[in-house]
Design a protein around this motif. Structure first.
Motif, PDB file in Angstrom:
ATOM      1  N   ARG A 132       0.480  -1.499  -0.033  1.00  0.00           N
ATOM      2  CA  ARG A 132       0.054  -0.056   0.027  1.00  0.00           C
ATOM      3  C   ARG A 132       0.956   1.648   0.095  1.00  0.00           C
ATOM      4  O   ARG A 132       0.544   2.231  -0.763  1.00  0.00           O
ATOM      5  N   TYR A 133       2.009   1.181   0.690  1.00  0.00           N
ATOM      6  CA  TYR A 133       2.702   2.324   0.677  1.00  0.00           C
ATOM      7  C   TYR A 133       3.788   2.858  -0.695  1.00  0.00           C
ATOM      8  O   TYR A 133       3.649   4.012  -0.683  1.00  0.00           O
ATOM      9  N   PHE A 134       3.936   0.800  -1.376  1.00  0.00           N
ATOM     10  CA  PHE A 134       4.636   2.037  -1.727  1.00  0.00           C
ATOM     11  C   PHE A 134       4.329   1.908  -4.208  1.00  0.00           C
ATOM     12  O   PHE A 134       5.206   2.098  -4.770  1.00  0.00           O
ATOM     13  N   SER A 135       3.199   0.770  -3.442  1.00  0.00           N
ATOM     14  CA  SER A 135       3.383  -0.022  -5.078  1.00  0.00           C
ATOM     15  C   SER A 135       1.535   1.062  -5.319  1.00  0.00           C
ATOM     16  O   SER A 135       1.043   0.929  -6.666  1.00  0.00           O
ATOM     17  N   ILE A 136       0.932   2.122  -4.889  1.00  0.00           N
ATOM     18  CA  ILE A 136       0.124   2.075  -5.384  1.00  0.00           C
ATOM     19  C   ILE A 136      -0.100   3.969  -4.865  1.00  0.00           C
ATOM     20  O   ILE A 136       0.756   4.149  -4.082  1.00  0.00           O
ATOM     21  N   PRO A 137      -1.000   4.591  -5.469  1.00  0.00           N
ATOM     22  CA  PRO A 137      -0.152   6.338  -5.369  1.00  0.00           C
ATOM     23  C   PRO A 137      -0.513   6.721  -3.477  1.00  0.00           C
ATOM     24  O   PRO A 137      -1.698   5.420  -3.250  1.00  0.00           O
ATOM     25  N   CYS A 138      -0.524   7.625  -3.248  1.00  0.00           N
ATOM     26  CA  CYS A 138      -1.045   7.870  -2.120  1.00  0.00           C
ATOM     27  C   CYS A 138      -1.386   9.440  -1.716  1.00  0.00           C
ATOM     28  O   CYS A 138      -1.176  10.087  -3.102  1.00  0.00           O
ATOM     29  N   LYS A 139      -2.062   9.655  -0.713  1.00  0.00           N
ATOM     30  CA  LYS A 139      -3.635  11.174  -0.928  1.00  0.00           C
ATOM     31  C   LYS A 139      -2.225  12.114  -0.289  1.00  0.00           C
ATOM     32  O   LYS A 139      -1.444  11.677   0.874  1.00  0.00           O
ATOM     33  N   PRO A 140      -1.641  13.071  -1.045  1.00  0.00           N
ATOM     34  CA  PRO A 140      -1.754  14.250  -0.598  1.00  0.00           C
ATOM     35  C   PRO A 140      -1.630  14.826   0.718  1.00  0.00           C
ATOM     36  O   PRO A 140      -2.957  15.438   0.621  1.00  0.00           O
ATOM     37  N   THR A 141      -0.457  15.022   1.687  1.00  0.00           N
ATOM     38  CA  THR A 141      -0.850  16.187   2.870  1.00  0.00           C
ATOM     39  C   THR A 141      -0.167  16.635   2.687  1.00  0.00           C
ATOM     40  O   THR A 141       0.983  16.725   2.435  1.00  0.00           O
ATOM     41  N   LYS A 142      -0.132  17.887   3.977  1.00  0.00           N
ATOM     42  CA  LYS A 142       0.401  18.914   4.127  1.00  0.00           C
ATOM     43  C   LYS A 142       2.005  17.777   5.359  1.00  0.00           C
ATOM     44  O   LYS A 142       3.475  18.780   4.667  1.00  0.00           O
ATOM     45  N   ASN A 144       3.120  15.045   3.973  1.00  0.00           N
ATOM     46  CA  ASN A 144       4.189  13.997   2.972  1.00  0.00           C
ATOM     47  C   ASN A 144       4.175  15.236   1.948  1.00  0.00           C
ATOM     48  O   ASN A 144       4.493  14.959   0.453  1.00  0.00           O
ATOM     49  N   GLU A 145       4.625  16.441   2.330  1.00  0.00           N
ATOM     50  CA  GLU A 145       4.426  17.706   1.514  1.00  0.00           C
ATOM     51  C   GLU A 145       4.084  17.739  -0.113  1.00  0.00           C
ATOM     52  O   GLU A 145       3.973  17.864  -0.815  1.00  0.00           O
ATOM     53  N   GLY A 146       2.934  16.826   0.191  1.00  0.00           N
ATOM     54  CA  GLY A 146       1.619  16.739  -1.368  1.00  0.00           C
ATOM     55  C   GLY A 146       1.909  16.043  -2.258  1.00  0.00           C
ATOM     56  O   GLY A 146       2.276  15.639  -3.509  1.00  0.00           O
ATOM     57  N   ARG A 147       3.150  14.688  -1.728  1.00  0.00           N
ATOM     58  CA  ARG A 147       3.591  14.130  -2.304  1.00  0.00           C
ATOM     59  C   ARG A 147       2.385  13.619  -2.994  1.00  0.00           C
ATOM     60  O   ARG A 147       1.773  12.783  -2.023  1.00  0.00           O
ATOM     61  N   THR A 148       2.336  12.143  -4.560  1.00  0.00           N
ATOM     62  CA  THR A 148       1.439  11.501  -4.508  1.00  0.00           C
ATOM     63  C   THR A 148       1.530  10.155  -4.673  1.00  0.00           C
ATOM     64  O   THR A 148       0.848   9.525  -5.241  1.00  0.00           O
ATOM     65  N   ARG A 149       3.010   9.283  -4.344  1.00  0.00           N
ATOM     66  CA  ARG A 149       3.812   9.010  -4.671  1.00  0.00           C
ATOM     67  C   ARG A 149       4.801   8.599  -3.696  1.00  0.00           C
ATOM     68  O   ARG A 149       5.570  10.157  -3.373  1.00  0.00           O
ATOM     69  N   ASN A 150       4.830   7.017  -2.638  1.00  0.00           N
ATOM     70  CA  ASN A 150       6.307   7.601  -1.595  1.00  0.00           C
ATOM     71  C   ASN A 150       7.575   6.615  -2.423  1.00  0.00           C
ATOM     72  O   ASN A 150       7.152   5.435  -3.545  1.00  0.00           O
TER      73      ASN A 150
END
Length: 644
Positions: A132-142, A144-150
Motif C-alpha cells: 500500500r505504501y510503495f505500490s499504489i498512489p498516496c494521498k497528498p497531505t501537508k 508528506n509535502e503534497g506528494r502522490t507517490r512514496n
C-alpha cells in the motif's frame, strides 16, 4: 533449469478493479523490485527502483524457452515483465505454482497455501502495508509535502523491509513447489494453461462508444425517475428505505422489507400513487451499469479487455472463473430488436429508448453482452455444447433412454416429461404444462436436488403447488433409476476409498486415497482432489464424508459432501475437459478464441473465412476417452456478442 521470480511493481491503475493488463498499460507502470533464484541457489534481489539493472543471465533466461520460469500467479509476473522489457514473453516456458496448488484444491493465494501446507517461510504479514505504501498512489497531505507517490528515499527502513518481503515471496513459492513436487501439473493441463494465457493476452474488443453512452443513459434515467418519485411522494430522499416505509405506512401499506422480491409481491395488491411509487422503487433499484463500469475500468489502450478468465479458478472442478467483468453471469438478451436498441443508445437517443421499450434499465441490462465486438474485418462465431451436463450425466450413469434422446432429437425437457408422466412426447408442446414440469425437474434434480432445489429454481413461481413438488421429485427419480443409482454408488465408493484406503471404481470413474487426499480420476485422466478426507457424523445424523477446502465463506474449513454432490463435481469437471479439448482443436485449426463462457466458445473469424458449421463440427468431436457420449454443438454468427 528453473528461475523462480517475484516482483514488486507500481502503477496508478487499481490492480484489483482493473486487472493486470490495464495495470501495466498505464504509462506510470514500472517494476520496483525483482527477486529471483536459479534452481536451489539463494534468492537474490535487484533494486530496480534505485537504479540497479537485471543481470545478463536473468535477461537471457527470461527469453530462453529451455529455462522454466516459475511464480505464484505467474500470469502477473509474465505480463508485467513483458511490458517492462517491451518484449512479449511467451507463456510456453512459464509454470504457475498457484495452478499447481489449485489442482489439489488448495487456496488460490500464496499466504493461504502457505498456511494450509504449514511452510516454514510463510509470506510476511507486513507485506500488505508495504504494498500500500510503495505500490499504489498516496494521498497528498501537508505531512508528506503534497506528494502522490512514496519512493524508497521517503522511508529507507520500509524499503529494506519491502525487499525482504519480495525475497520471502520467492522462498515461499519455492517451498510450496517443493512440498508439491509429487503432484506435478500434467503436460495436458500445461497445454491448456498456455492456451488460456494466449486467450487472455489476445483479449476481446469493446465498443467503447456504446459503453460510455450506456453509462450516461443510466445516469439521466435515474435522475428522471428520482425526480418523478420526489414529485409523487414529496420526500427529501425517495431512495431512503426508512422514508419510503413511513410514506407507505401513512397510506395503509405496512412492509418489512423493500427488496426487489417484496416490492414485486406488493405491486399486484396496490393501485394509484402507491402502485406508481413501488414501480419507481423497482426502477431506481435496478442496477444496469456495474458491468459497463467494469468494462470502462478494464479496457486497455488497444481497445480490448484482457484477462477476463482465470485458469482453474474453480479449484473443485478445474473450471475457469470469471474476473473483472464477470462474463460468466452476463444478463441474457430477449429483446426482439436488439440492434435497434443498441443503435439508439449509441446515438444518444435515450428518450426514444424510453418511448419504444418497456424498461430503460432492462434494455441497458440486455445490451451488456453487445458491448463486446469483433475487430474490423472479422465477425464473431459463437458455438456452444447443447445440454452438455445432462449429456455427460446420462453417459456416466448409463441412462439409456436419455442417451437415445440426445443421439436423436435432443428434446430432453419433453422426453423427461414423457418419461415422468407417461404422456406421448408428441403431445408435449412448447407451451405445455408437462414441458414446464419436465424443464424445472431437469434443471433442479440431476444432482440429488429435492423440494428445496425445485423451490430455488422458481417452481412455485411457475404455478406448481407445494403439494406437487415431492411428487415431482419421486417421478423424476423413478424415470431416471440409473442416475439415482449412480449417485449412491459414487457415495459408497468415495466412502470406501477413504475408510479402507483402497482403490474403488464406479463405471468410468476411479476413487483412490493417497498422501491424505481423496482423488477422483476422471475419464480424461485428470484428478479431482479432496484434502484430508474423513468420515464424520453429518447434519442428518448419519456417517458422511467431509474434507478440507475453501467454503462459501471463502475461508479454509471442513466441508460436508455426499454422492450427488460428488457427481455434480464429476460431471462439471468432465464438461470442462470437453470444452478445453474442443478449444484446443479450434486453436490448432487456426481459429482465434477471444472469450469462452461455461460451455461456449467465442471466436473472432475473418469475413468470408470458415462457417458456423465448421466450428460446430470441430467442437462436436468426442475424444477417445468419451466413446459413446453424444456430443452436439450449435452456433451462430454475429456482429456483436449476444445470445442467439
Amino acid at each position: 533449469m528453473y528461475l523462480s521470480i517475484d516482483i514488486e511493481t507500481y502503477s496508478d491503475v487499481d490492480l484489483t478493479k482493473c486487472g493486470v493488463y490495464a495495470y501495466v498499460d498505464s504509462p506510470n507502470f514500472t517494476v520496483l523490485l525483482f527477486a529471483y533464484a536459479f534452481d536451489d541457489e539463494e534468492t537474490k534481489i535487484v533494486d530496480l527502483a534505485c537504479g540497479e539493472k537485471l543481470p545478463a543471465e536473468v535477461l537471457e533466461a527470461l527469453t530462453d524457452g529451455s529455462v522454466i520460469k516459475t511464480a505464484f500467479n505467474a500470469a502477473f509476473e509474465r505480463t508485467c515483465l513483458s511490458r517492462y522489457l517491451n518484449t512479449p514473453l511467451s507463456p510456453a516456458s512459464w509454470q504457475c505454482t498457484a495452478v499447481q496448488s489449485a489442482m489439489l484444491a488448495l487456496p488460490l493465494s500464496l499466504d493461504g497455501v502457505g498456511e494450509v501446507l504449514d511452510i516454514r517461510r510463510k509470506k510476511l504479514k507486513e507485506g500488505t502495508d508495504l504494498v500500500r505504501y510503495f505500490s499504489i498512489p498516496c494521498k497528498p497531505t501537508k505531512t508528506n509535502e503534497g506528494r502522490t507517490r512514496n519512493l524508497p528515499e521517503h522511508s529507507p527502513e520500509k524499503w529494506e523491509l519491502f525487499k525482504t518481503y519480495c525475497i520471502r515471496d520467492v522462498d515461499a513459492e519455492r517451498e510450496i513447489r517443493w512440498k508439491l513436487r509429487n503432484f506435478q501439473i500434467p503436460e495436458s493441463e500445461m497445454e491448456l494453461y498456455r492456451l488460456d494465457q494466449e486467450i487472455n493476452d489476445r483479449g476481446i474488443m469493446v465498443d467503447r462508444d456504446l459503453v460510455s453512452h450506456a453509462v450516461e443513459c443510466d445516469l439521466q434515467y435515474k435522475d428522471m425517475v428520482t425526480a418523478q418519485a420526489y414529485e409523487l411522494t414529496g420526500l427529501n430522499n425517495p431512495n431512503s428505505v426508512t422514508q419510503i416505509k413511513e410514506w407507505l405506512m401513512d397510506r395503509g401499506v405496512e412492509v418489512e422489507s423493500l427488496d426487489k422480491k417484496s416490492v414485486k409481491g406488493l405491486i399486484p395488491e396496490t393501485d394509484g400513487e402507491v402502485l406508481e411509487v413501488l414501480k419507481l422503487r423497482l426502477l431506481m433499484a435496478k442496477t444496469s451499469i456495474k458491468k459497463y463500469e467494469a468494462i470502462e475500468r478494464s479496457v486497455c489502450s488497444d481497445g480490448r479487455v484482457h484477462g477476463l478468465l482465470q485458469f482453474y479458478g474453480a479449484n473443485r472442478t478445474g473450471r475457469w472463473a470469471g474476473r473483472l467483468v464477470q462474463v460468466q453471469n452476463l444478463p441474457q438478451n430477449h429483446l426482439a430488436d436488439l440492434a435497434l436498441a443498441r443503435s439508439l443508445i449509441k446515438q444518444g437517443r435515450y428518450e426514444d429508448v424510453d418511448l419504444l421499450f418497456d424498461s430503460v434499465p432492462g434494455v441497458l441490462s440486455e445490451l451488456i453482452r453487445t458491448a463486446f465486438v469483433p475487430k474490423p474485418g472479422t465477425r464473431f462465431i459463437v458455438a456452444d455444447f447443447s445440454a452438455i451436463e445432462a449429456r455427460v450425466l446420462a453417459w456416466f450413469s448409463g441412462e439409456k433412454w436419455r442417451l437415445d434422446v440426445f443421439a436423436s432429437h435432443g428434446k430432453i425437457y419433453e422426453a423427461s416429461a414423457s418419461a415422468m408422466f407417461g404422456v406421448p412426447i408428441e403431445e408435449i408442446t412448447k407451451g405445455s404444462p408437462f414441458r414446464q414440469k419436465g424443464k424445472i425437474a431437469e434443471l433442479a434434480l440431476g444432482y440429488g436436488g429435492s423440494v428445496g432445489a425445485l423451490t430455488s429454481m422458481g417452481a412455485l413461481d411457475m404455478g406448481l403447488t407445494e403439494e406437487e413438488l415431492p411428487i415431482l421429485v419421486n417421478q423424476w427419480r423413478s424415470a431416471n433409476p440409473h442416475i439415482t443409482k449412480f449417485w449412491w454408488d459414487v457415495d459408497a465408493a468415495a466412502t470406501s476409498a477413504v475408510r479402507e484406503k483402497k482403490e474403488m471404481v464406479v463405471g468410468k470413474v476411479c476413487f483412490s486415497y493417497k498422501s491424505g487426499i481423496l482423488f477422483i480420476t476422471l475419464p480424461s485422466g485428470r484428478k479431482l482432489s479432496y484434502i484430508k478426507p474423513r468420515l464424520d457424523t453429518n447434519k442428518f445424523g448419519r456417517e458422511g464424508l467431509t474434507y478440507e477446502g475453501i467454503g462459501e465463506s471463502k475461508k479454509w474449513l471442513r466441508i460436508e459432501t455426499y454422492g450427488p454432490k460428488l457427481v455434480e463435481n464429476i460431471v462439471q469437471a468432465t464438461s470442462r475437459d470437453l470444452l478445453a479439448l474442443a478449444m484446443l482443436r479450434l486453436r490448432n485449426s487456426g481459429f482465434e478464441i477471444v472469450m469462452h463462457i461455461h460451455d461456449e466458445a467465442v471466436l473472432e473469424v475473418s469475413e468470408g473465412y470458415s462457417s458456423v458449421e465448421d466450428i460446430c463440427r470441430i467442437m462436436s468431436v468426442a475424444p477417445e476417452w468419451a466413446t459413446g457420449l453424444p456430443l452436439r454443438a450449435d452456433g451462430y454468427e454475429c456482429d456483436f456478442y449476444k445470445k442467439d
